[in-house]
Design a protein around this motif. Structure first.
Motif, PDB file in Angstrom:
ATOM      1  N   ASP A   1      12.615 -48.467 -32.511  1.00 54.50           N
ATOM      2  CA  ASP A   1      11.827 -49.472 -33.065  1.00 54.50           C
ATOM      3  C   ASP A   1      11.585 -49.300 -30.865  1.00 54.50           C
ATOM      4  OD1 ASP A   1      13.438 -52.049 -34.378  1.00 54.50           O
ATOM      5  OD2 ASP A   1      12.499 -50.470 -34.708  1.00 54.50           O
ATOM      6  N   SER A   2      11.319 -48.792 -30.347  1.00 52.37           N
ATOM      7  CA  SER A   2      11.293 -49.072 -29.161  1.00 52.37           C
ATOM      8  C   SER A   2       9.614 -48.081 -28.611  1.00 52.37           C
ATOM      9  CB  SER A   2      12.168 -48.414 -27.887  1.00 52.37           C
ATOM     10  OG  SER A   2      12.890 -47.825 -28.487  1.00 52.37           O
ATOM     11  N   ALA A   3      10.452 -46.754 -29.263  1.00 53.72           N
ATOM     12  CA  ALA A   3       9.328 -45.480 -29.931  1.00 53.72           C
ATOM     13  C   ALA A   3       8.344 -45.822 -30.807  1.00 53.72           C
ATOM     14  CB  ALA A   3      10.010 -44.341 -30.181  1.00 53.72           C
ATOM     15  N   LYS A   4       8.382 -46.724 -32.058  1.00 53.23           N
ATOM     16  CA  LYS A   4       6.488 -46.849 -32.833  1.00 53.23           C
ATOM     17  C   LYS A   4       5.700 -47.003 -32.114  1.00 53.23           C
ATOM     18  CE  LYS A   4      10.535 -48.069 -36.939  1.00 53.23           C
ATOM     19  NZ  LYS A   4      11.584 -49.122 -37.454  1.00 53.23           N
ATOM     20  N   GLY A   5       4.806 -46.183 -32.590  1.00 49.87           N
ATOM     21  CA  GLY A   5       3.760 -46.972 -31.847  1.00 49.87           C
ATOM     22  C   GLY A   5       2.944 -46.280 -31.338  1.00 49.87           C
ATOM     23  N   ARG A   6       3.797 -45.630 -30.088  1.00 49.36           N
ATOM     24  CA  ARG A   6       3.389 -45.196 -28.881  1.00 49.36           C
ATOM     25  C   ARG A   6       3.880 -43.584 -28.733  1.00 49.36           C
ATOM     26  NH1 ARG A   6       5.022 -45.921 -24.144  1.00 49.36           N
ATOM     27  NH2 ARG A   6       6.867 -47.382 -25.310  1.00 49.36           N
ATOM     28  N   PHE A   7       5.399 -43.080 -29.646  1.00 45.09           N
ATOM     29  CA  PHE A   7       5.270 -42.083 -29.205  1.00 45.09           C
ATOM     30  C   PHE A   7       5.489 -41.267 -30.872  1.00 45.09           C
ATOM     31  CE2 PHE A   7       8.995 -42.806 -26.116  1.00 45.09           C
ATOM     32  CZ  PHE A   7       7.324 -43.932 -24.796  1.00 45.09           C
ATOM     33  N   THR A   8       5.541 -39.694 -30.651  1.00 45.49           N
ATOM     34  CA  THR A   8       5.261 -39.305 -31.925  1.00 45.49           C
ATOM     35  C   THR A   8       5.647 -37.425 -32.070  1.00 45.49           C
ATOM     36  OG1 THR A   8       3.178 -40.191 -32.539  1.00 45.49           O
ATOM     37  CG2 THR A   8       3.351 -37.826 -33.612  1.00 45.49           C
ATOM     38  N   ILE A   9       6.774 -37.069 -32.691  1.00 42.11           N
ATOM     39  CA  ILE A   9       8.215 -36.484 -32.835  1.00 42.11           C
ATOM     40  C   ILE A   9       6.755 -35.292 -33.178  1.00 42.11           C
ATOM     41  CG2 ILE A   9       9.150 -37.087 -33.890  1.00 42.11           C
ATOM     42  CD1 ILE A   9      11.436 -35.726 -32.660  1.00 42.11           C
ATOM     43  N   SER A  10       7.175 -34.388 -33.299  1.00 41.19           N
ATOM     44  CA  SER A  10       6.704 -32.686 -33.935  1.00 41.19           C
ATOM     45  C   SER A  10       6.818 -31.896 -33.597  1.00 41.19           C
ATOM     46  CB  SER A  10       4.809 -33.017 -34.040  1.00 41.19           C
ATOM     47  OG  SER A  10       4.755 -32.170 -32.562  1.00 41.19           O
ATOM     48  N   ARG A  11       7.005 -30.414 -34.538  1.00 40.64           N
ATOM     49  CA  ARG A  11       8.243 -29.194 -34.882  1.00 40.64           C
ATOM     50  C   ARG A  11       6.203 -28.376 -35.152  1.00 40.64           C
ATOM     51  NH1 ARG A  11      10.085 -25.193 -38.150  1.00 40.64           N
ATOM     52  NH2 ARG A  11       9.669 -26.853 -39.724  1.00 40.64           N
ATOM     53  N   GLN A  12       6.447 -27.239 -33.899  1.00 36.98           N
ATOM     54  CA  GLN A  12       5.250 -26.124 -34.243  1.00 36.98           C
ATOM     55  C   GLN A  12       6.541 -24.607 -34.110  1.00 36.98           C
ATOM     56  OE1 GLN A  12       2.012 -25.943 -32.125  1.00 36.98           O
ATOM     57  NE2 GLN A  12       2.061 -23.816 -33.457  1.00 36.98           N
TER      58      GLN A  12
ATOM     59  N   THR B   1       9.430 -25.353 -31.369  1.00 34.87           N
ATOM     60  CA  THR B   1       9.326 -25.645 -30.345  1.00 34.87           C
ATOM     61  C   THR B   1       9.508 -27.416 -30.922  1.00 34.87           C
ATOM     62  OG1 THR B   1       8.039 -24.140 -29.306  1.00 34.87           O
ATOM     63  CG2 THR B   1       8.051 -26.628 -28.704  1.00 34.87           C
ATOM     64  N   VAL B   2      10.001 -27.925 -30.835  1.00 36.96           N
ATOM     65  CA  VAL B   2       9.607 -29.524 -30.899  1.00 36.96           C
ATOM     66  C   VAL B   2       8.844 -30.363 -29.170  1.00 36.96           C
ATOM     67  CG1 VAL B   2      10.590 -32.215 -31.295  1.00 36.96           C
ATOM     68  CG2 VAL B   2      11.826 -29.814 -32.849  1.00 36.96           C
ATOM     69  N   TYR B   3       8.283 -31.100 -30.029  1.00 38.84           N
ATOM     70  CA  TYR B   3       6.985 -31.965 -28.487  1.00 38.84           C
ATOM     71  C   TYR B   3       7.883 -33.201 -29.015  1.00 38.84           C
ATOM     72  CZ  TYR B   3       4.697 -27.762 -29.392  1.00 38.84           C
ATOM     73  OH  TYR B   3       4.560 -26.259 -28.990  1.00 38.84           O
ATOM     74  N   LEU B   4       7.925 -33.986 -28.323  1.00 32.79           N
ATOM     75  CA  LEU B   4       7.294 -35.449 -28.198  1.00 32.79           C
ATOM     76  C   LEU B   4       6.126 -35.852 -27.386  1.00 32.79           C
ATOM     77  CD1 LEU B   4       8.769 -38.662 -29.082  1.00 32.79           C
ATOM     78  CD2 LEU B   4       9.828 -38.260 -26.888  1.00 32.79           C
ATOM     79  N   GLN B   5       5.493 -36.061 -28.080  1.00 34.56           N
ATOM     80  CA  GLN B   5       3.931 -36.991 -27.707  1.00 34.56           C
ATOM     81  C   GLN B   5       4.321 -38.558 -27.299  1.00 34.56           C
ATOM     82  OE1 GLN B   5       1.144 -35.312 -26.454  1.00 34.56           O
ATOM     83  NE2 GLN B   5       0.360 -37.211 -26.039  1.00 34.56           N
ATOM     84  N   MET B   6       4.101 -38.667 -25.988  1.00 34.11           N
ATOM     85  CA  MET B   6       3.919 -40.232 -25.474  1.00 34.11           C
ATOM     86  C   MET B   6       2.610 -40.971 -25.198  1.00 34.11           C
ATOM     87  SD  MET B   6       7.727 -39.183 -23.933  1.00 34.11           S
ATOM     88  CE  MET B   6       7.480 -38.769 -22.019  1.00 34.11           C
ATOM     89  N   ASN B   7       2.108 -41.554 -25.484  1.00 36.10           N
ATOM     90  CA  ASN B   7       1.153 -42.400 -25.218  1.00 36.10           C
ATOM     91  C   ASN B   7       0.857 -43.483 -24.832  1.00 36.10           C
ATOM     92  OD1 ASN B   7      -0.504 -40.205 -26.769  1.00 36.10           O
ATOM     93  ND2 ASN B   7      -0.491 -40.296 -28.227  1.00 36.10           N
ATOM     94  N   SER B   8       0.266 -44.547 -24.148  1.00 31.29           N
ATOM     95  CA  SER B   8       0.134 -45.952 -22.981  1.00 31.29           C
ATOM     96  C   SER B   8       1.828 -45.816 -22.186  1.00 31.29           C
ATOM     97  CB  SER B   8      -0.043 -46.573 -24.537  1.00 31.29           C
ATOM     98  OG  SER B   8      -1.442 -46.320 -25.442  1.00 31.29           O
ATOM     99  N   LEU B   9       1.814 -45.021 -21.557  1.00 28.01           N
ATOM    100  CA  LEU B   9       2.760 -44.554 -21.110  1.00 28.01           C
ATOM    101  C   LEU B   9       3.106 -45.987 -19.756  1.00 28.01           C
ATOM    102  CD1 LEU B   9       3.377 -41.826 -20.334  1.00 28.01           C
ATOM    103  CD2 LEU B   9       5.130 -42.854 -21.963  1.00 28.01           C
ATOM    104  N   LYS B  10       4.215 -47.072 -20.280  1.00 30.80           N
ATOM    105  CA  LYS B  10       4.725 -48.020 -19.359  1.00 30.80           C
ATOM    106  C   LYS B  10       5.218 -47.828 -17.845  1.00 30.80           C
ATOM    107  CE  LYS B  10       4.120 -50.699 -23.040  1.00 30.80           C
ATOM    108  NZ  LYS B  10       4.338 -51.860 -24.357  1.00 30.80           N
TER     109      LYS B  10
END
Length: 122
Positions: free
Chosen positions: A62-73, A76-85
């Motif tokens: 729940d703490s990551a929903k909406g601001r964090f996005t996980i992806s894979r290429q 390599t796995v990425y964690l995109q973090m937006n609107s950081l607090k």
């Protein structure tokens, strides 16, 4: 045993974005799962998100929903973090498992990256 090498992290201002990377090697099976976690001093490691390589299915805490996005290429796995607090300040870890399904629970993982510091401060 998976080898995980993290990159990214650093100091950003509130509202900014950051992308963490986790390079995976040592894959023996045709599938694996990767999770992202974070930890602050005196607190337990908190699960954020995970991805299963078999179908790129993802899960989020729940703490990551909406601001964090996980992806894979590739591996390599990425964690995109937006609107950081400021409360996102922590050491971030990726972790790997040879399970088909991914879980956002630290104890499901045997192999861990070296960790990377993320500091959100003005």
């Amino acid at each position: 045993q998976l080898q995980l090498v993290q990159s990214g992290g650093g100091l950003v201002q509130p509202g900014e974005s950051l992308r963490l990377s986790c390079a995976v090697s040592g894959v023996i099976r045709s599938y694996y799962s990767i999770g992202w976690f974070r930890q602050t001093p005196g607190k337990e490691r908190e699960g954020l998100s995970c991805i299963a390589s078999s179908d790129d299915s993802t899960k989020y805490a729940d703490s990551a929903k909406g601001r964090f996005t996980i992806s894979r290429q590739a591996n390599t796995v990425y964690l995109q973090m937006n609107s950081l607090k400021p409360e996102d300040t922590a050491v971030y870890y990726c972790a790997g498992s040879d399970q088909l399904e991914c879980y956002v629970r630290p104890y499901e993982y045997d192999d861990w990256g070296q960790g990377t510091q993320v500091t959100v401060s003005s």
